[in-house]
Design an enzyme around this catalytic site. Sequence first.
Site, mmCIF file in Angstrom:
data_model
loop_
_atom_site.group_PDB
_atom_site.id
_atom_site.type_symbol
_atom_site.label_atom_id
_atom_site.label_comp_id
_atom_site.label_asym_id
_atom_site.label_seq_id
_atom_site.Cartn_x
_atom_site.Cartn_y
_atom_site.Cartn_z
ATOM 1 N N ASN A 179 -2.549 8.140 -1.455
ATOM 2 C CA ASN A 179 -3.170 9.170 -0.671
ATOM 3 C C ASN A 179 -4.308 9.698 -0.462
ATOM 4 O OD1 ASN A 179 -1.756 10.594 -1.742
ATOM 5 N ND2 ASN A 179 -0.203 10.780 -0.628
ATOM 6 N N ASP A 211 5.424 -1.183 2.220
ATOM 7 C CA ASP A 211 4.948 -0.386 1.716
ATOM 8 C C ASP A 211 4.055 0.644 2.792
ATOM 9 O OD1 ASP A 211 5.949 2.545 -0.009
ATOM 10 O OD2 ASP A 211 3.854 2.257 0.056
#
EC number: 3.1.2.2
Length: 366
Positions: A73, A262
């Site tokens: 991320n 996810d």
Amino acid sequence: MIFTTSFTTVLEAVYPIDLPSKPAAPPDSVHFITTRGSGVKDEPRRKLKMSISNAQATPSIQICRIMRPDDANIVGNVHGGTILKMIEEAGCIIGTRHCNTQTGDRCVAALARVERTDFLHPMFIGEVAHVSAEITYTSKHSVEVQVNVLSENIVTGAKKLTNKATLWYVPFSLQNVAKIVEVPPIEYSSPEQEEAGKKRYEAQKLERLETKERNGEIIMSVSLPEPYTVAFSQSSLIHLIGPSDCTLHGFVHGGVTMKLMDEVAGIVAARHCKTNIVTASVDAINFHRKIKKGCVITISGRMTFTSNKSMEIEVFVDADPLVEAEKGKYRAVTAFFTYISLDKDNKPHPVPPLKVSNAELVCSVI
């Protein structure tokens, strides 16, 4: 799916079908497969290290890969879906290898279920993931694979256990996709080990049957929802299943599906708390039906529970076969993900409480 400079090498390593003859590697040898990303010029090559032991006596395998920016991320935490995908790839390789150690139909191991998976420590960009898989139980038509994931800081040499997972695979014939192939048995170190494996097999079989009863549920959209409600953070993602998502059978890899699940769960968590979020654990993931190439899948997620530091998110995967539209849309996969909220120092951050309406409360009880 991995694209390689040597297609024959990967097919022999992952799917042991009849290919041009090549000297077989001895047991307990180490294989290195060099891979290249698709469509990216001068993409750095990755090496997958696979330790193969005797197929009949607790087969094992290890995959190693460095974590890159596109695996993580915006703050450098590796996505839980990236790790889940690597776990499934290792399970698929070892399950397929084992099921093809006997004579008869050549087959590919298809993911049927993933037990609860905890994310014990975060993994970061630049660290090396070591994914080790071992077959721990076999029934007549299924294989249990246990997987451990270690992260290694290649600068300091520090290693830590980040994940432990148990996956169940079913082998399908390459000649007849509807045919389930019998699984060759493994050798157990003791009768107690075999009995423990049998109990795990019966328990997961029962839970899969119970989960199917909830497959009729859908997530309804709500216009202008109130913040911190279920409707406010619920999210969906639509994806067309292409060739690179699929096995030789033309059905989607379980790891591809888990990665997308996810991502949706992460969006739900981020919308709810507006902070950096990471995957903490995944409850059992049940693969109810296969998803074929060309299907459009809708991955939907909704918040079901919050505590002071964590969020539980339910995720559904519905498949819509465009070419065979007469078959209709169906529920393919279900799971629960747990996320935690982090502050700027990567410390646990309080999660806003979930506001649940009376109608949502009744639905959750039913």
